[in-house]
Enzyme design. Sequence first.
Site, PDB file in Angstrom:
ATOM      1  N   HIS A 299      -4.830   1.312   1.564  1.00 46.87           N
ATOM      2  CA  HIS A 299      -5.685   0.960   0.421  1.00 46.87           C
ATOM      3  C   HIS A 299      -5.482  -0.478  -0.054  1.00 46.87           C
ATOM      4  CE1 HIS A 299      -6.225   5.485  -0.771  1.00 46.87           C
ATOM      5  NE2 HIS A 299      -6.945   5.128   0.271  1.00 46.87           N
TER       6      HIS A 299
ATOM      7  N   CYS B 119     -10.078 -13.073   1.448  1.00 49.15           N
ATOM      8  CA  CYS B 119     -11.186 -14.025   1.301  1.00 49.15           C
ATOM      9  C   CYS B 119     -12.459 -13.416   1.868  1.00 49.15           C
ATOM     10  CB  CYS B 119     -10.873 -15.346   2.006  1.00 49.15           C
ATOM     11  SG  CYS B 119     -12.256 -16.507   1.850  1.00 49.15           S
TER      12      CYS B 119
ATOM     13  N   ASN C 161       6.116  17.297  -3.454  1.00 50.52           N
ATOM     14  CA  ASN C 161       5.406  17.039  -4.703  1.00 50.52           C
ATOM     15  C   ASN C 161       6.164  17.739  -5.822  1.00 50.52           C
ATOM     16  OD1 ASN C 161       3.283  16.680  -6.716  1.00 50.52           O
ATOM     17  ND2 ASN C 161       1.860  16.410  -5.011  1.00 50.52           N
TER      18      ASN C 161
ATOM     19  N   SER D 156      -1.756  13.568  -4.436  1.00 54.01           N
ATOM     20  CA  SER D 156      -2.467  14.722  -5.002  1.00 54.01           C
ATOM     21  C   SER D 156      -3.420  15.356  -3.991  1.00 54.01           C
ATOM     22  CB  SER D 156      -3.245  14.288  -6.238  1.00 54.01           C
ATOM     23  OG  SER D 156      -4.139  13.255  -5.897  1.00 54.01           O
TER      24      SER D 156
ATOM     25  N   GLN E 178      -0.718   4.980   0.549  1.00 53.04           N
ATOM     26  CA  GLN E 178      -1.925   4.756  -0.250  1.00 53.04           C
ATOM     27  C   GLN E 178      -1.611   3.820  -1.405  1.00 53.04           C
ATOM     28  OE1 GLN E 178      -4.128   8.784  -0.887  1.00 53.04           O
ATOM     29  NE2 GLN E 178      -1.994   9.268  -0.501  1.00 53.04           N
TER      30      GLN E 178
ATOM     31  N   TYR F 133      -6.131  -6.587 -11.805  1.00 54.39           N
ATOM     32  CA  TYR F 133      -5.143  -6.594 -10.715  1.00 54.39           C
ATOM     33  C   TYR F 133      -4.044  -7.625 -10.962  1.00 54.39           C
ATOM     34  CZ  TYR F 133      -8.010  -3.136  -8.577  1.00 54.39           C
ATOM     35  OH  TYR F 133      -8.685  -1.963  -8.369  1.00 54.39           O
TER      36      TYR F 133
HETATM   37  P1  NAD Z   1      -2.305  10.635  -7.606  1.00 50.78           P
HETATM   38  O1  NAD Z   1      -1.964   9.897  -8.868  1.00 50.78           O
HETATM   39  O2  NAD Z   1      -3.649  11.200  -7.458  1.00 50.78           O
HETATM   40  O3  NAD Z   1      -1.255  11.828  -7.413  1.00 50.78           O
HETATM   41  C1  NAD Z   1       0.131  11.633  -7.534  1.00 50.78           C
HETATM   42  C2  NAD Z   1       0.826  12.899  -7.071  1.00 50.78           C
HETATM   43  O4  NAD Z   1       2.220  12.669  -7.122  1.00 50.78           O
HETATM   44  C3  NAD Z   1       0.534  14.114  -7.966  1.00 50.78           C
HETATM   45  O5  NAD Z   1       0.172  15.201  -7.122  1.00 50.78           O
HETATM   46  C4  NAD Z   1       1.855  14.369  -8.690  1.00 50.78           C
HETATM   47  O6  NAD Z   1       2.097  15.764  -8.898  1.00 50.78           O
HETATM   48  C5  NAD Z   1       2.860  13.790  -7.706  1.00 50.78           C
HETATM   49  N1  NAD Z   1       4.088  13.303  -8.335  1.00 50.78           N
HETATM   50  C6  NAD Z   1       4.240  12.678  -9.532  1.00 50.78           C
HETATM   51  N2  NAD Z   1       5.522  12.349  -9.750  1.00 50.78           N
HETATM   52  C7  NAD Z   1       6.207  12.765  -8.649  1.00 50.78           C
HETATM   53  C8  NAD Z   1       7.583  12.712  -8.269  1.00 50.78           C
HETATM   54  N3  NAD Z   1       8.521  12.148  -9.060  1.00 50.78           N
HETATM   55  N4  NAD Z   1       7.946  13.248  -7.082  1.00 50.78           N
HETATM   56  C9  NAD Z   1       7.018  13.828  -6.260  1.00 50.78           C
HETATM   57  N5  NAD Z   1       5.703  13.891  -6.567  1.00 50.78           N
HETATM   58  C10 NAD Z   1       5.304  13.376  -7.744  1.00 50.78           C
HETATM   59  O7  NAD Z   1      -1.923   9.637  -6.411  1.00 50.78           O
HETATM   60  P2  NAD Z   1      -2.525   9.470  -4.940  1.00 50.78           P
HETATM   61  O8  NAD Z   1      -2.679  10.792  -4.289  1.00 50.78           O
HETATM   62  O9  NAD Z   1      -1.665   8.448  -4.291  1.00 50.78           O
HETATM   63  O10 NAD Z   1      -3.998   8.872  -5.164  1.00 50.78           O
HETATM   64  C11 NAD Z   1      -4.268   7.918  -6.165  1.00 50.78           C
HETATM   65  C12 NAD Z   1      -4.858   6.579  -5.691  1.00 50.78           C
HETATM   66  O11 NAD Z   1      -4.515   5.579  -6.670  1.00 50.78           O
HETATM   67  C13 NAD Z   1      -4.277   6.103  -4.401  1.00 50.78           C
HETATM   68  O12 NAD Z   1      -5.339   5.680  -3.633  1.00 50.78           O
HETATM   69  C14 NAD Z   1      -3.392   4.894  -4.739  1.00 50.78           C
HETATM   70  O13 NAD Z   1      -3.766   3.794  -3.955  1.00 50.78           O
HETATM   71  C15 NAD Z   1      -3.746   4.511  -6.145  1.00 50.78           C
HETATM   72  N6  NAD Z   1      -2.547   4.291  -6.994  1.00 50.78           N
HETATM   73  C16 NAD Z   1      -1.496   3.568  -6.512  1.00 50.78           C
HETATM   74  C17 NAD Z   1      -0.354   3.384  -7.286  1.00 50.78           C
HETATM   75  C18 NAD Z   1       0.787   2.585  -6.706  1.00 50.78           C
HETATM   76  O14 NAD Z   1       0.552   1.696  -5.893  1.00 50.78           O
HETATM   77  N7  NAD Z   1       2.033   2.894  -7.075  1.00 50.78           N
HETATM   78  C19 NAD Z   1      -0.265   3.959  -8.558  1.00 50.78           C
HETATM   79  C20 NAD Z   1      -1.359   4.687  -9.027  1.00 50.78           C
HETATM   80  C21 NAD Z   1      -2.499   4.848  -8.236  1.00 50.78           C
END
Ligand code: NAD
Length: 240
Positions: A111, A119, A203, A179, A93, A54
Amino acid sequence: MYKNIVILTGAGISAESGIPVFRSETGLWETEKVEDVCTHEAILRNPSRVHNFYNRLRANLQDKKPNAAHYAIANLQKLWPQKFAGKVTLVTQNVDNLHEKAGSFDIIHMHGALMSIFCTNCGHHYEFDGDSSTKSVCAFCGKTALRPDIVFFGEMPYFMDEISDALQKCDLFLAIGTSGVVYPAAVFCSFARDMGARCVEFNLEKSAQATNFTDGIYGKASLTVPKFCEELLLNGTFLN
Ligand code: NAD
């Protein structure tokens, strides 16, 4: 005309800002397995590995900038109450800070957040900018019991009561760049729809939950979201 809007964002909204989505084949999230860095067992087994992971993600945020989709949401949040006397609840998220950087407020980080620390001794969550380790001391209780303020797999997301309340009251639900496979966020659409809300997904392509939405707008979030928000702010509604 709509009144109360809930926006749920996922990793896809930040992809164009250079933060890899969860299931991409490149990037920091692929350097470790979820079970090694994102579970309660992982932090008990090897806390340094979890802190370091992290720390890298937090450091990676420094030069990242919001894109047009983040800015459009911040603008909608600001103007919607003035123009239509409604409310925009932003639930993310994402653990990045791009909504904050774009000027959004009252962001519900369900999340957790990289720019925060938790803490496990005194229960404080507070802003944090730097590297944490097993030797880091809590600013409130002085104990070495800090962990990244991230909701690990198997843990209850934050603010579920507030989210449930907002979903019950909304008449428009927007899911952007998610997703639809991570629970419980994956069922927010069905819940809002059962309460009578119109539900729109943004999406690149249809998600796993696409059939639960009333509308789908496909393409890059940096293009689709600003256009949609502009129409919404002009008319209080949208055509699709
Ligand atoms: P995911 O990675 O599972 O899905 C991402 C979705 O975004 C996909 O369906 C994809 O088709 C779509 N996508 C990609 N590029 C795009 C764009 N330019 N415009 C529109 N849509 C687009 O992500 P999720 O559903 O958020 O779940 C993943 C988990 O991982 C979450 O809980 C999140 O907390 C965490 N995560 C967070 C980050 C961040 O903070 N930026 C990055 C990666 C993962």
